[in-house]
Design an enzyme around this catalytic site. Structure first.
Site, short mmCIF file in Angstrom:
data_model
loop_
_atom_site.label_atom_id
_atom_site.label_comp_id
_atom_site.label_asym_id
_atom_site.label_seq_id
_atom_site.Cartn_x
_atom_site.Cartn_y
_atom_site.Cartn_z
N SER A 51 0.91 -1.55 -0.32
CA SER A 51 0.17 -0.02 -0.21
C SER A 51 0.59 1.26 0.21
CB SER A 51 -0.78 -0.11 1.38
OG SER A 51 -0.10 0.02 2.64
N ASP A 83 -0.96 -1.24 -3.54
CA ASP A 83 -2.45 -1.53 -3.31
C ASP A 83 -3.27 0.11 -3.00
OD1 ASP A 83 -4.68 -3.03 -2.75
OD2 ASP A 83 -3.91 -3.05 -0.38
N GLY A 182 -10.54 -3.39 6.85
CA GLY A 182 -10.35 -3.21 8.30
C GLY A 182 -10.84 -3.78 9.60
N ASN A 231 -8.47 -9.59 -0.75
CA ASN A 231 -6.61 -8.47 -0.17
C ASN A 231 -7.11 -9.29 0.90
OD1 ASN A 231 -6.68 -7.48 -2.70
ND2 ASN A 231 -6.71 -5.97 -2.74
ZN LIG Z 1 -8.53 -2.17 -0.36
#
Ligand SMILES: [Zn+2]
Length: 285
Positions: A51, A83, A182, A231
């Site tokens: 990320s 990402d 998350g 993911n």
């Molecule tokens: Zn994502």
């Protein structure tokens, strides 16, 4: 032989054969090793993704160099993917650093702007054989306290996905279908018929983010409906911390980072293994 496989290559086969490739977020050496070693043991193709936060933390050249070493030795195809790149510049920097796949996330922009920049990223990336993932709909973060009604409003509009794919040329598309980033518990309710509809209209590999928070049965249905890349980040973070907790509880005086992070790695490997098997990508390398 090409050093990295591209997402386009890995996902096309997944689409044809009806499984999904796991895309795991990597922030340091132990996480990268845990993901690659497990993929090798399970004979699974794998996507390592960084990320923008990971790139800031470790440095884009460090991440790329570590994954290059891992991919060179790996007996399974490995892709290195950006990402949630939120601007054109970040995407170009990753292409330059050797990533085989990038993501332009313009999901917070108005549709025409998202299309314009995604098209620009595709124009550059495709010249050098790099794949591009786009995103439509908005995937909220856990803790934002989004109601079910709001969540539905944030979902990807099927007609817009068709227009987006046609006008941009993206190789894969992340869609908001009730998934949340998350989540520490597995209770997200995803809209499987919407995935099917989008799959029919776009006919490209679809991507599911925030999958740590989705029950296993829904994940399987999503794969059947057209999801080809999934993911996983939160489950790895949880396993990392769990491993450190176990070793320090067993031996509170332990100061050898190799022993502490070694246990974190063991826990992460089991988390990765569980997902690879759930996605059906074991023995597909
Ligand atoms: Zn994502």
């Amino acid at each position: 032989m090409k050093l990295f496989a591209t997402n386009a290559f890995l996902l096309q086969r997944a689409k044809e054969e009806g499984y999904a490739v796991g895309a795991f977020n990597a922030n340091n050496m132990e996480i990268i090793q845990a993901i690659i070693e497990t993929a090798e043991e399970e004979k699974a193709p794998v996507i390592l993704q960084a990320s923008q936060g990971a790139i800031q933390y470790a440095g884009v050249d460090y991440i790329a160099a570590m994954v290059k070493v891992a991919a060179e030795r790996a007996t399974v195809p490995v892709s290195l993917h950006l990402d949630h790149g939120t601007d054109f510049e970040q995407n170009v920097k990753c292409i330059r650093a050797g990533f085989s796949s990038v993501m332009f996330d313009g999901s917070k922009l108005p549709l025409p702007e998202n299309i314009t920049i995604a098209r620009k990223v595709c124009d550059v990336a495709h010249i050098v054989g790099v794949s591009v993932e786009g995103e439509l709909g908005q995937i909220p973060k856990s803790g934002e306290n989004v109601t079910r009604e709001q969540l539905e409003k944030l979902m990807a509009n099927p007609q817009e996905t068709e227009e987006f794919v046609k006008k941009t040329g993206v190789d894969s598309l992340a869609i908001a279908v009730g998934n949340v980033h998350g989540m520490k518990t597995r209770e997200a309710q995803i809209d499987v018929p919407r995935i099917k509809k989008i799959q029919k209209l776009t006919n490209i590999p679809l991507v599911l983010h925030g999958a740590s928070g989705i029950p296993d049965e829904s994940v399987k249905q999503a794969i059947k409906a057209g999801i080809c890349k999934i993911n996983i980040d939160t489950e790895i973070r949880k396993a990392f911390v769990r491993g450190i907790g176990i070793i320090l509880k067993e031996n509170p005086n332990e100061i050898d980072p190799r022993k502490i992070l070694g246990k974190a790695k063991t826990e992460m490997k089991e988390a990765v293994r569980e997902k690879i098997r759930l996605f059906g990508c074991n023995n597909k390398a």
